[in-house]
Write a protein that holds these residues in place. Structure first.
Motif, PDB file in Angstrom:
ATOM      1  N   GLY A 439     -30.691-115.634  28.119  1.00  0.00           N
ATOM      2  CA  GLY A 439     -30.877-116.610  29.324  1.00  0.00           C
ATOM      3  C   GLY A 439     -29.823-117.322  29.799  1.00  0.00           C
ATOM      4  N   THR A 447     -27.311-121.868  24.995  1.00  0.00           N
ATOM      5  CA  THR A 447     -28.225-121.016  26.084  1.00  0.00           C
ATOM      6  C   THR A 447     -29.583-121.512  26.121  1.00  0.00           C
ATOM      7  N   GLU A 448     -30.182-120.757  27.119  1.00  0.00           N
ATOM      8  CA  GLU A 448     -31.462-121.114  27.630  1.00  0.00           C
ATOM      9  C   GLU A 448     -32.475-121.001  26.139  1.00  0.00           C
TER      10      GLU A 448
END
Length: 493
Positions: A439, A447-448
């Protein structure tokens, strides 16, 4: 109805919740802010015996702490690792015979097995001497351990939840009353006021321990000494992996520790704290004091302008009448209020991060007569914390495996992820074969996918939770990256 309500989401509260849940109790953990948002994330980040406590004759505390040192390393080898400390002898301060005697005791009274023994060194030839001013010669190199303190708290809470505990953050306790053989606890959260019930309560609120007793209408004549410890972080002052233990002419000591690869952590101060507990910060005077102390030793001078981050925490120490705050005991006391069949209230006074597990086991043992659901004895000494189910010396191999399986991650990100999550990293890395599978990238490897994991598995709700407690990426993300993360959080929440 819960068997046990633990109030306070610091290291002691989360440790007690974990222990009790693992012995079969139905546990509720209540924290008014984020986990580790107070004292437990504002430590010097050491698992240590407390070498300086020996000169205050705290032999039992040092022995207990040293015994815990390798136990904690064994159950959390991802967030705890050994560190060698260099102690220069400084003319005019503590004599060499005193340092040698203290280090001999430090090596032998705590059951050291895996950590290296103390060695005498010559700083004119030792790598650690290169960063120091000219003139230092004799010194000593001894062992202790480093810990990611906030993640230690979160992992204890995670393990408690995995064993059935109900963990509620951002839930304040308004008042407590005894009724019909149990405690009625009024809480306040974003959902409004709610009453919960428990057969016993643990007051593990740290500096607020006396305040909670007042809310429970159980005043005490016990006195606490609130001592503020402040730290600074500056760009890296040395290029090796040794830490330093320095003496100052006022009798105090401080540490300089390699931190987050590119920084040096310096601290701590010991100042009596008379202010509030909601926003504790390092004062300008304390920051200057730490800079001046470092400048007595390091060849590279620093000023307050070099400080990239400072933080402070309030230590809740048992008031033993010591004249100086640094001499006040770092031991703990557990006080049980539950006479004549009344539901138990156990209050935790004092303590230090190194002894949290032992404190938790002792606290749960004290509650056994009041809670039939509690079964068995201390079990936490041999049970890994989440992600820590690998050998004490296996972090390098685990990091290499993650780098091989996720080659699209930068080496610095792999190292950080391994040290934060251990074997649990694969829970959120999953089957990702490229960076886009994780993501959005908020910067520096965050990161997501990781942010979602912090929210769903680690109770994070704000950028502060993620960047300063679940990680220390707040040292690296710029304001634009922080803003992007906060916009994402607003959408998710």
């Amino acid at each position: 109805m819960y068997d046990l309500a633990v109030i306070g989401g610091g290291v002691n509260g989360c440790g007690i919740a974990r222990d009790a849940a693992g012995r079969g109790a139905h546990v509720l953990l209540l924290e008014q802010g984020d986990l580790a948002s107070g004292t437990s994330s504002a430590s010097t980040k050491l698992i240590h015996g407390g070498l300086r406590y020996l000169e205050h004759y705290e032999f039992a505390l040092v022995r207990e702490s040293l015994a815990e040192r390798e136990r904690l390393w064994a159950i959390a080898p991802h967030i705890i690792h050994p560190m060698l400390f260099v102690l220069p002898w400084t003319r005019g301060l503590r004599p060499r015979w005193m340092l040698r005697l203290g280090l001999f005791l430090y090596d032998h009274i705590g059951g050291r097995r895996a950590l290296p023994a103390t060695q005498a060194i010559d700083l004119r030839r030792h790598p650690a001497g290169e960063a120091l001013k000219a003139g230092f010669g004799p010194g000593y190199c001894y062992s202790d351990a480093w810990v990611d303190d906030a993640r230690l708290v979160v992992l204890n809470a995670r393990d408690a939840a995995d064993r059935g505990a109900d963990v509620r953050t951002r839930t304040a306790v308004v008042r407590l009353t005894r009724a019909d053989g149990h405690w009625r606890i009024m809480t306040q959260s974003a959902r409004g006021e709610e009453a919960v019930y428990a057969r016993a309560v643990v007051n593990a609120t740290g500096p607020a321990v006396l305040d909670l007793l007042d809310r429970a209408d159980r005043p005490t004549d016990r006195h606490m000494r609130l001592v503020r410890g402040s730290h600074i972080v500056v760009p890296r002052l040395f290029d090796h992996g040794f830490a330093y233990f320095f003496q100052l002419s006022d009798g105090r000591i401080f540490f300089a520790i390699p931190y987050e690869r590119d920084f040096t952590l310096i601290g701590t101060t010991d100042r009596d704290h008379n202010g509030g507990l909601d926003h504790v910060v390092a004062s300008a005077e304390e920051i200057a004091y730490l800079c001046e102390g470092a400048n007595r030793y390091f060849a590279r001078s620093i000023t307050p302008a070099d400080v990239v981050w400072s933080y402070a925490g309030v230590r809740p120490l048992v008031d033993d009448g010591s004249a100086r705050p640094e001499a006040a005991t770092r031991g703990y006391r557990l006080e049980l209020d539950g006479e004549d069949g009344a539901p138990a209230l156990l209050s935790v006074f004092g303590g230090k991060i190194t002894t949290y597990r032992h404190l938790a086991a002792e606290a749960v043992d004290l509650l056994k007569p009041y809670l039939p659901a509690l079964q068995g004895d201390d079990w936490t000494a041999g049970a890994p914390l989440p992600g820590g189910d690998f050998s004490m010396t296996g972090l390098a191999a685990l990091t290499a495996d993650l780098g091989r399986d996720y080659p699209f991650l930068a080496p610095t990100a792999v190292d950080r992820i391994a040290r934060a999550y251990g074997t649990q990293a694969r829970v959120w890395l999953g089957e990702a074969h490229n960076a886009s599978a994780l993501g959005l990238d908020f910067g520096h490897g965050l990161t997501e996918a990781e942010a979602v994991h912090m929210m769903t598995r680690e109770w994070a709700q704000t950028s502060q939770d993620m960047l300063w407690r679940r990680s220390k990426l707040g040292l690296r993300l710029d304001q634009g990256q922080v803003d992007r993360l906060e916009r994402w959080l607003e959408e998710r929440l």
